[in-house]
Design an enzyme around this catalytic site. Sequence first.
Site, mmCIF file in Angstrom:
data_model
loop_
_atom_site.group_PDB
_atom_site.id
_atom_site.type_symbol
_atom_site.label_atom_id
_atom_site.label_comp_id
_atom_site.label_asym_id
_atom_site.label_seq_id
_atom_site.Cartn_x
_atom_site.Cartn_y
_atom_site.Cartn_z
ATOM 1 N N GLU A 1 -4.191 -4.250 -1.354
ATOM 2 C CA GLU A 1 -3.313 -5.093 -2.363
ATOM 3 C C GLU A 1 -3.051 -3.704 -3.024
ATOM 4 O O GLU A 1 -3.248 -2.878 -3.071
ATOM 5 C CB GLU A 1 -3.947 -5.413 -3.518
ATOM 6 C CG GLU A 1 -4.745 -6.453 -3.361
ATOM 7 C CD GLU A 1 -4.752 -7.818 -4.171
ATOM 8 O OE1 GLU A 1 -5.055 -9.005 -4.762
ATOM 9 O OE2 GLU A 1 -5.380 -7.339 -5.108
ATOM 10 N N CYS A 2 -1.436 -3.582 -3.144
ATOM 11 C CA CYS A 2 -1.000 -2.956 -4.287
ATOM 12 C C CYS A 2 -1.030 -1.137 -3.979
ATOM 13 O O CYS A 2 -0.484 -0.199 -2.817
ATOM 14 C CB CYS A 2 -1.059 -2.366 -5.631
ATOM 15 S SG CYS A 2 0.078 -1.981 -6.708
ATOM 16 N N GLY A 3 -1.848 -0.382 -4.122
ATOM 17 C CA GLY A 3 -2.159 0.814 -3.874
ATOM 18 C C GLY A 3 -3.142 0.788 -2.091
ATOM 19 O O GLY A 3 -2.816 1.586 -1.178
#
Length: 446
Positions: free
Chosen positions: A330-332
């Site tokens: 997720e994201c990072g």
Amino acid sequence: MRGLVIGAPRSGAGKSTLMMALLAAFRRRGLAVGGAKSGPDYIDPAFHEAACGRPSPNLDSWAMPPALLDAVAARAAAGLDLLLTESAMGLFDGAGEEPGRQGSAADLAARFGLPVLLLLDVSGQSQSAAAVAHGFATHRPGVRVAGVVLNRVASPRHRAGAAGAIAATGLPVLGALPREAAITLPERHLGLVQAREHGDLPALLARLADLAEAHLDLDAILAAAAPFPALPASPAAPLPPPLPPLGQRIAVAQDAAFSFLYPHLVQGWRAMGVELLPFSPLADEAPPEAAEACWLPGGYPELHAGRLAAAGRFLSGLRRFAETRPVHGECGGFMVLGEGLEDAAGQRHAMAGLLGHATSFARRRMVLGYRAARLLADGPLGRAGTTLRGHEFHYASVLTPSVLGPGADAPFATLRDALGQDLGPAGARRGRVSGSFFHAIATQEG
């Protein structure tokens, strides 16, 4: 159990400072006090936990189905003398068109019958603050402002002018915080610097407790809190599953680069008998072999890109893991699954290469908002066609894949915003690996 919502007209008014001061001061008095945060946020709840000594969940009326929202709230309030819920942005700020399901703190105040302690930044104004307070107190039926705290007060005369005008509207003023640079919390692009990075957090909390005792009417604030309603969810009952678990044993990256994991997801998975196996990429640890799946949460990989690129055991272990078991980022975590990450200085760092994209912080572009994600294939987060609710908040931009070419990876999901506008495909999947900038909060009901 009593509750109170801490609200303000806008972001930057000082809610986080007031929230931490109240939590620290009431804890110093020996009260069992807890915190919660309205809407999507990872960073403020960590400060709440440091101040009150217990986890601080998110309460999100847009992303959480009502049964899950009630269950998380019931757990948050259980065993406490007082639960304080900090508003995201302004008190009435939310998204979407469904009444009571807009993600605002006002939704929570109305749903649970909790009064609001309104914080007003009165810098640059005096008696005009009364018009703002009156407007907030009368704006929405079912949302009751119990009192006002003034912030960034310049002098006794300044306080008297604003407080007198507000009191004339019938609203009590329960305190006034002075302008004081020493209590300003450091920020970066996603909000406050993380609690774990604050070098002198215990001393700061002690100063904030002193500030509250000196400038706030703590007895009146406590008296303003209302009893929490009898919720249909029992605090002892298992949470309704927010998301399907990736497996019965999930390897979870957990350190300063990967710290954005919602408490209700952890509680929901553990209630289903799932074992979470933490590991640290920054310590060059690979996902534990005993795990059946791997989850790379969001965080700040851009601040640690050089260390991650040099973490050979982590990267090679992650690649081996992905040959036989699902990995989701997720994201990072999505950034780290790509070919490379360009930091703010424009330096490129090689990442895992399990997906074909690269990301850049040198070419910043803020993306922010609620999202409904419809999965395009069976995967660790659900079957094809499942809709998840969550959000995006990042400054990274996606670069054209340098090796595999555009379109090498299939998209992970299609996105819509809170108003139902189609945002198109997002994220990527290849084999057992998937990821996107989308942070999942819960499966959409129905």
